[in-house]
Design a protein around this motif. Sequence first.
Motif, mmCIF file in Angstrom:
data_model
loop_
_atom_site.group_PDB
_atom_site.id
_atom_site.type_symbol
_atom_site.label_atom_id
_atom_site.label_comp_id
_atom_site.label_asym_id
_atom_site.label_seq_id
_atom_site.Cartn_x
_atom_site.Cartn_y
_atom_site.Cartn_z
ATOM 1 N N GLU A 87 92.390 52.330 8.798
ATOM 2 C CA GLU A 87 92.496 51.013 8.185
ATOM 3 C C GLU A 87 93.752 50.286 8.667
ATOM 4 O O GLU A 87 93.724 49.088 8.946
ATOM 5 N N CYS A 88 94.853 51.019 8.789
ATOM 6 C CA CYS A 88 96.083 50.419 9.321
ATOM 7 C C CYS A 88 95.857 49.923 10.748
ATOM 8 O O CYS A 88 96.285 48.820 11.110
ATOM 9 N N ARG A 89 95.176 50.720 11.550
ATOM 10 C CA ARG A 89 94.889 50.342 12.931
ATOM 11 C C ARG A 89 93.986 49.108 12.977
ATOM 12 O O ARG A 89 94.169 48.200 13.798
ATOM 13 N N ARG A 90 93.012 49.059 12.079
ATOM 14 C CA ARG A 90 92.062 47.940 12.049
ATOM 15 C C ARG A 90 92.751 46.622 11.746
ATOM 16 O O ARG A 90 92.472 45.607 12.396
ATOM 17 N N VAL A 91 93.645 46.617 10.753
ATOM 18 C CA VAL A 91 94.243 45.343 10.340
ATOM 19 C C VAL A 91 95.417 44.936 11.226
ATOM 20 O O VAL A 91 95.838 43.772 11.195
ATOM 21 N N ALA B 223 103.122 67.676 14.451
ATOM 22 C CA ALA B 223 101.823 67.865 15.095
ATOM 23 C C ALA B 223 100.692 67.348 14.200
ATOM 24 O O ALA B 223 99.718 66.749 14.689
ATOM 25 N N THR B 224 100.808 67.565 12.893
ATOM 26 C CA THR B 224 99.784 67.081 11.955
ATOM 27 C C THR B 224 99.737 65.568 11.944
ATOM 28 O O THR B 224 98.659 64.958 11.992
ATOM 29 N N TRP B 225 100.891 64.940 11.910
ATOM 30 C CA TRP B 225 100.925 63.476 11.928
ATOM 31 C C TRP B 225 100.407 62.935 13.253
ATOM 32 O O TRP B 225 99.644 61.955 13.276
ATOM 33 N N LYS B 226 100.812 63.534 14.349
ATOM 34 C CA LYS B 226 100.375 63.080 15.676
ATOM 35 C C LYS B 226 98.846 63.141 15.781
ATOM 36 O O LYS B 226 98.201 62.205 16.272
ATOM 37 N N LYS B 227 98.280 64.238 15.310
ATOM 38 C CA LYS B 227 96.825 64.394 15.341
ATOM 39 C C LYS B 227 96.142 63.322 14.491
ATOM 40 O O LYS B 227 95.135 62.723 14.904
ATOM 41 N N ALA B 228 96.704 63.043 13.311
ATOM 42 C CA ALA B 228 96.113 62.031 12.431
ATOM 43 C C ALA B 228 96.165 60.645 13.067
ATOM 44 O O ALA B 228 95.174 59.892 13.032
ATOM 45 N N PHE B 229 97.296 60.292 13.662
ATOM 46 C CA PHE B 229 97.416 58.983 14.309
ATOM 47 C C PHE B 229 96.474 58.875 15.509
ATOM 48 O O PHE B 229 95.852 57.828 15.724
ATOM 49 N N GLU B 230 96.367 59.931 16.294
ATOM 50 C CA GLU B 230 95.469 59.905 17.447
ATOM 51 C C GLU B 230 94.014 59.770 17.011
ATOM 52 O O GLU B 230 93.248 59.000 17.603
ATOM 53 N N GLU B 231 93.621 60.502 15.959
ATOM 54 C CA GLU B 231 92.251 60.397 15.460
ATOM 55 C C GLU B 231 91.967 59.014 14.890
ATOM 56 O O GLU B 231 90.815 58.560 14.887
ATOM 57 N N ALA B 232 93.010 58.342 14.428
ATOM 58 C CA ALA B 232 92.852 57.002 13.867
ATOM 59 C C ALA B 232 92.812 55.921 14.947
ATOM 60 O O ALA B 232 92.589 54.747 14.630
ATOM 61 N N GLY B 233 93.061 56.290 16.199
ATOM 62 C CA GLY B 233 92.956 55.334 17.292
ATOM 63 C C GLY B 233 94.263 54.798 17.834
ATOM 64 O O GLY B 233 94.269 53.917 18.697
ATOM 65 N N PHE B 234 95.390 55.333 17.372
ATOM 66 C CA PHE B 234 96.682 54.891 17.903
ATOM 67 C C PHE B 234 96.932 55.572 19.255
ATOM 68 O O PHE B 234 96.576 56.733 19.464
ATOM 69 N N THR B 235 97.558 54.844 20.160
ATOM 70 C CA THR B 235 97.801 55.376 21.506
ATOM 71 C C THR B 235 99.260 55.726 21.756
ATOM 72 O O THR B 235 99.577 56.419 22.719
ATOM 73 N N SER B 236 100.168 55.260 20.890
ATOM 74 C CA SER B 236 101.582 55.619 21.031
ATOM 75 C C SER B 236 102.085 56.205 19.716
ATOM 76 O O SER B 236 101.667 55.788 18.630
#
Length: 249
Positions: free
Chosen positions: A183-187, A220-233
Amino acid sequence: MEIKRRNFQGVLNILSFNRHFYVVGFILLALIIGSNYIFNWSDSLYLLVVLAFIYGLTMPLFVSAYVYDFSGFYNFDWLKKMKIEDAKDKFNLNINAGFDETSFIIESILPNSKLQVYDFYNAKQHTEPAIVRARKVSLFYPNTQQINSNSIPLHDNSVDNIFLISAIHEIRKQDEKVRFLKECRRVCKPNGHVIMVEHLRDFPNFVAFTIGFTHFFSKATWKKAFEEAGFTSFNETKFTPFMSIFNCN
């Protein structure tokens, strides 16, 4: 709005919100000390256990005082260094879990930008006693809106920056974290950023909080969550050895 913090406000918050932990800890410590008069403890084992309990009860307070009261964290110089553009056409979000110490500070640093505050706290999902107590003394930023963690009521590509400051570790389930970050990525606008501040489940925080460090999540847990959410950096800056600031896009 007055944003000056009281002396030792950070460590006093830790004591107040986690008083159940300290009550139980001191009761156990008293029982251990009392048992030494009944049972034949070896001197070395007794001393080791008592020192371990004292360490576990006091070290989190020393570290919390350092991070929240003496490091300058709430001066937000770390945010000023990011040189976030402040203009009337900029729109920022500050999202919390029901305890808000930062919205008035962000407003003072970015006074020309629009700031909307959301609170994703859900009493059925987020049941930690500490956050329940923290909500009772939280500042209330005008027009703060209650939301679900899986739905931000804004159009796509409408937000310049989202601040998540010591908040989303209260979302304990990984799939819920991913949905929230989607949702953060979407908005967010294509060049928008999510700025997250968190303690990590790492060695420095283990030294600081002992078993309490399990309340946090690993990098690592946060990185995985951000990557799965569509963030690239996913860029990390350390603020003291105990706290990390992530700037994600």
